[in-house]
Design an enzyme around this catalytic site. Sequence first.
Site, PDB file in Angstrom:
ATOM      1  N   GLN A   1      42.895  28.062  45.542  1.00 28.25           N
ATOM      2  CA  GLN A   1      43.938  28.323  44.552  1.00 28.25           C
ATOM      3  C   GLN A   1      43.421  29.177  43.385  1.00 28.25           C
ATOM      4  O   GLN A   1      44.186  29.839  42.691  1.00 28.25           O
ATOM      5  CB  GLN A   1      44.471  26.988  44.035  1.00 28.25           C
ATOM      6  CG  GLN A   1      45.552  27.103  42.992  1.00 28.25           C
ATOM      7  CD  GLN A   1      46.227  25.763  42.735  1.00 28.25           C
ATOM      8  OE1 GLN A   1      47.052  25.347  43.515  1.00 28.25           O
ATOM      9  NE2 GLN A   1      45.837  25.105  41.661  1.00 28.25           N
TER      10      GLN A   1
ATOM     11  N   TYR B   1      42.370  25.005  54.919  1.00 28.87           N
ATOM     12  CA  TYR B   1      42.764  25.154  53.517  1.00 28.87           C
ATOM     13  C   TYR B   1      42.103  24.122  52.617  1.00 28.87           C
ATOM     14  O   TYR B   1      42.074  22.931  52.934  1.00 28.87           O
ATOM     15  CB  TYR B   1      44.296  25.039  53.371  1.00 28.87           C
ATOM     16  CG  TYR B   1      44.699  25.201  51.918  1.00 28.87           C
ATOM     17  CD1 TYR B   1      44.883  26.470  51.371  1.00 28.87           C
ATOM     18  CD2 TYR B   1      44.819  24.099  51.078  1.00 28.87           C
ATOM     19  CE1 TYR B   1      45.188  26.634  50.041  1.00 28.87           C
ATOM     20  CE2 TYR B   1      45.129  24.254  49.734  1.00 28.87           C
ATOM     21  CZ  TYR B   1      45.306  25.522  49.221  1.00 28.87           C
ATOM     22  OH  TYR B   1      45.593  25.683  47.897  1.00 28.87           O
TER      23      TYR B   1
ATOM     24  N   LYS C   1      44.133  33.446  42.672  1.00 26.47           N
ATOM     25  CA  LYS C   1      45.188  34.223  42.014  1.00 26.47           C
ATOM     26  C   LYS C   1      44.769  34.743  40.639  1.00 26.47           C
ATOM     27  O   LYS C   1      44.921  35.923  40.330  1.00 26.47           O
ATOM     28  CB  LYS C   1      46.459  33.378  41.890  1.00 26.47           C
ATOM     29  CG  LYS C   1      47.213  33.316  43.199  1.00 26.47           C
ATOM     30  CD  LYS C   1      48.259  32.246  43.207  1.00 26.47           C
ATOM     31  CE  LYS C   1      47.669  30.875  43.484  1.00 26.47           C
ATOM     32  NZ  LYS C   1      46.969  30.756  44.773  1.00 26.47           N
TER      33      LYS C   1
ATOM     34  N   LYS D   1      31.714  57.468  10.121  1.00 28.85           N
ATOM     35  CA  LYS D   1      31.647  57.134  11.550  1.00 28.85           C
ATOM     36  C   LYS D   1      32.896  57.497  12.342  1.00 28.85           C
ATOM     37  O   LYS D   1      34.018  57.322  11.876  1.00 28.85           O
ATOM     38  CB  LYS D   1      31.400  55.631  11.716  1.00 28.85           C
ATOM     39  CG  LYS D   1      29.944  55.237  11.700  1.00 28.85           C
ATOM     40  CD  LYS D   1      29.161  56.019  12.736  1.00 28.85           C
ATOM     41  CE  LYS D   1      27.922  55.285  13.158  1.00 28.85           C
ATOM     42  NZ  LYS D   1      28.146  54.422  14.270  1.00 28.85           N
TER      43      LYS D   1
ATOM     44  N   GLU E   1      33.293  52.660  25.339  1.00 26.28           N
ATOM     45  CA  GLU E   1      32.380  51.508  25.356  1.00 26.28           C
ATOM     46  C   GLU E   1      33.056  50.293  25.979  1.00 26.28           C
ATOM     47  O   GLU E   1      32.431  49.497  26.689  1.00 26.28           O
ATOM     48  CB  GLU E   1      31.905  51.194  23.931  1.00 26.28           C
ATOM     49  CG  GLU E   1      30.945  52.264  23.416  1.00 26.28           C
ATOM     50  CD  GLU E   1      30.657  52.143  21.921  1.00 26.28           C
ATOM     51  OE1 GLU E   1      30.696  51.017  21.401  1.00 26.28           O
ATOM     52  OE2 GLU E   1      30.394  53.182  21.292  1.00 26.28           O
TER      53      GLU E   1
ATOM     54  N   SER F   1      34.344  52.913  11.104  1.00 25.08           N
ATOM     55  CA  SER F   1      33.498  51.771  10.769  1.00 25.08           C
ATOM     56  C   SER F   1      34.027  51.177   9.466  1.00 25.08           C
ATOM     57  O   SER F   1      34.571  51.898   8.627  1.00 25.08           O
ATOM     58  CB  SER F   1      32.058  52.253  10.581  1.00 25.08           C
ATOM     59  OG  SER F   1      31.373  51.426   9.678  1.00 25.08           O
TER      60      SER F   1
ATOM     61  N   THR G   1      18.497  64.607  35.797  1.00 28.12           N
ATOM     62  CA  THR G   1      18.018  63.508  36.641  1.00 28.12           C
ATOM     63  C   THR G   1      17.079  62.721  35.741  1.00 28.12           C
ATOM     64  O   THR G   1      16.364  63.314  34.916  1.00 28.12           O
ATOM     65  CB  THR G   1      17.255  63.984  37.898  1.00 28.12           C
ATOM     66  OG1 THR G   1      16.108  64.708  37.481  1.00 28.12           O
ATOM     67  CG2 THR G   1      18.118  64.867  38.788  1.00 28.12           C
ATOM     68  N   HIS G   2      17.081  61.421  35.864  1.00 26.32           N
ATOM     69  CA  HIS G   2      16.257  60.552  34.992  1.00 26.32           C
ATOM     70  C   HIS G   2      16.561  60.784  33.511  1.00 26.32           C
ATOM     71  O   HIS G   2      15.689  60.565  32.658  1.00 26.32           O
ATOM     72  CB  HIS G   2      14.757  60.764  35.248  1.00 26.32           C
ATOM     73  CG  HIS G   2      14.392  60.770  36.695  1.00 26.32           C
ATOM     74  ND1 HIS G   2      14.076  59.629  37.382  1.00 26.32           N
ATOM     75  CD2 HIS G   2      14.339  61.781  37.598  1.00 26.32           C
ATOM     76  CE1 HIS G   2      13.815  59.929  38.649  1.00 26.32           C
ATOM     77  NE2 HIS G   2      13.975  61.236  38.804  1.00 26.32           N
TER      78      HIS G   2
ATOM     79  N   ASN H   1      50.478  26.400  52.680  1.00 26.54           N
ATOM     80  CA  ASN H   1      49.219  27.082  53.012  1.00 26.54           C
ATOM     81  C   ASN H   1      49.446  28.473  53.599  1.00 26.54           C
ATOM     82  O   ASN H   1      48.740  29.430  53.255  1.00 26.54           O
ATOM     83  CB  ASN H   1      48.400  26.230  53.991  1.00 26.54           C
ATOM     84  CG  ASN H   1      48.009  24.896  53.375  1.00 26.54           C
ATOM     85  OD1 ASN H   1      48.242  24.671  52.186  1.00 26.54           O
ATOM     86  ND2 ASN H   1      47.431  24.011  54.167  1.00 26.54           N
TER      87      ASN H   1
ATOM     88  N   SER I   1      49.075  25.320  39.763  1.00 29.73           N
ATOM     89  CA  SER I   1      48.804  26.771  39.736  1.00 29.73           C
ATOM     90  C   SER I   1      49.978  27.529  39.120  1.00 29.73           C
ATOM     91  O   SER I   1      50.064  28.751  39.227  1.00 29.73           O
ATOM     92  CB  SER I   1      48.531  27.290  41.151  1.00 29.73           C
ATOM     93  OG  SER I   1      49.620  27.016  41.999  1.00 29.73           O
TER      94      SER I   1
END
Length: 455
Positions: free
Chosen positions: A319, A314, A322, A280, A287, A274, A152-153, A107, A24
């Site tokens: 492990q 354990y 992390k 653009k 995004e 672009s 809404t919607h 541990n 690790s």
Amino acid sequence: MNTDILRGRRLGNLNAESVKYTASTVFDTILVNPVIEINKAHMVMLVSQGIVKKSQGAKCLEGLGNLKIGDELDPILEDVHMNVESQLTKIVGTNIGGQLNLGKSRNDQVSTAIRMALRTYLLKIITNLIEFRLIILEKAEDHLETIMPGYTHLKNAQPVSFAHYLLAYVEIFKRDKKRFFNNIVNLDECPLGVAALAGTSYNIDRNFTSRKLGFKKPTLNSIDTVSDRDFVLDFLSSAAICATHISRLAEDLIIWNSDIFNLINFNDRILTGSSIMPQKKNPDPAELIRGRAGKNFGNLQAMLTTMKGLPLSYYKDMQEDKNLVFDSYDVLKESILIANELIKNLNSNKQRMLYLANKGYTTATDFADYLVQKKNLSFREAYKISGKIVDYAEKNNKKLDELSMNEIKKVKKDLNKDVMKVFSVKNSVNLKTSHGGTSIKNIKTVLSKLKKEFK
Ligand code: ARG
């Protein structure tokens, strides 16, 4: 490299593939400092309990203070814990370095170290969220009287103040902040000293090490302690929820910045071009906030899956925690910082906002409310009459505030001129004085309350 320290001459050498697969060390670099702190606290305790001689302890602490562990941990020693012990032993000899793991194991150490690292991360995220909320608050102050369509919607619903929309996120990130804070509270028990899983026969003082490492108290059950990764799940889940919120914010902004909506625009400094279309200007940062949220969800899912089949105590599966914690932290922290930039560099197209706020018969509910309040109708009756006026306006291709008094009277005869004001979007916003509503008066009160919070 001599791996006696771990394999005790009983186990032959681990093959190169397994070394690489099981170590690790790549992720453990973040745990170097907490692990050294843990070892120091444990050694001080061993000395004060009379378990290790004072002279031995002093040399050990001096050695720990002089360790130079850079970013390179040796994978053949599996992890940070064995790298620390091995380096120390090189400096102070086996007699002294060999006492380091007395009354503890990897541990309990690793669980302590992750909690300590996580504590720091959580405080950083909380600070980032406080700063972010302040930036949103300042933007809201600039847009108190900016009226926009509330959706809404994704259909025009009712006019709202843009400040009210922004202040929704001040609330949302307040909850996130609290959630992260609760993560700190939940992880505030120290695992150190439960050793492998059963505790130890040495007369150690776990209250001492717990206090020294900044925890409220030691954990109570040794088996639970080495099995538990709830604090990791807590963090990953809070991070996933927070990422959802930032992604939703980014989504709204992307939609509003589209050519069709055109409610907002961004300064060039956060837009991209672009390679083929010269005209653009794309909102890539927004995004990518949306796109990266998936990593936060994936990390939570991965950890849940890792834990769900483990018998207690354990297992090396744990492990994997992390990498997931560090990745979720990095992704979330960056996304919050970029979200700051989106808000800072956002401009509202006020005319367009006002125009769209008045499209789609957004004051029809206000008309119904007016009929209830002034003409003593039930809400359902009023709702029907208001529906009729929307029908009429739609057929005649007019907005509600473009109807003449005569036209309105076709739907309900006994109305007088003062009905006309209910079709104004500004009036509509200001009528929403109920607790938590969008009236400018309400927002002013909320803003001044929130500003005190930040002082
Ligand atoms: N490197 C391990 C981890 O990060 C801790 C070591 C526990 N190893 C063991 N064989 N018991 O979880």
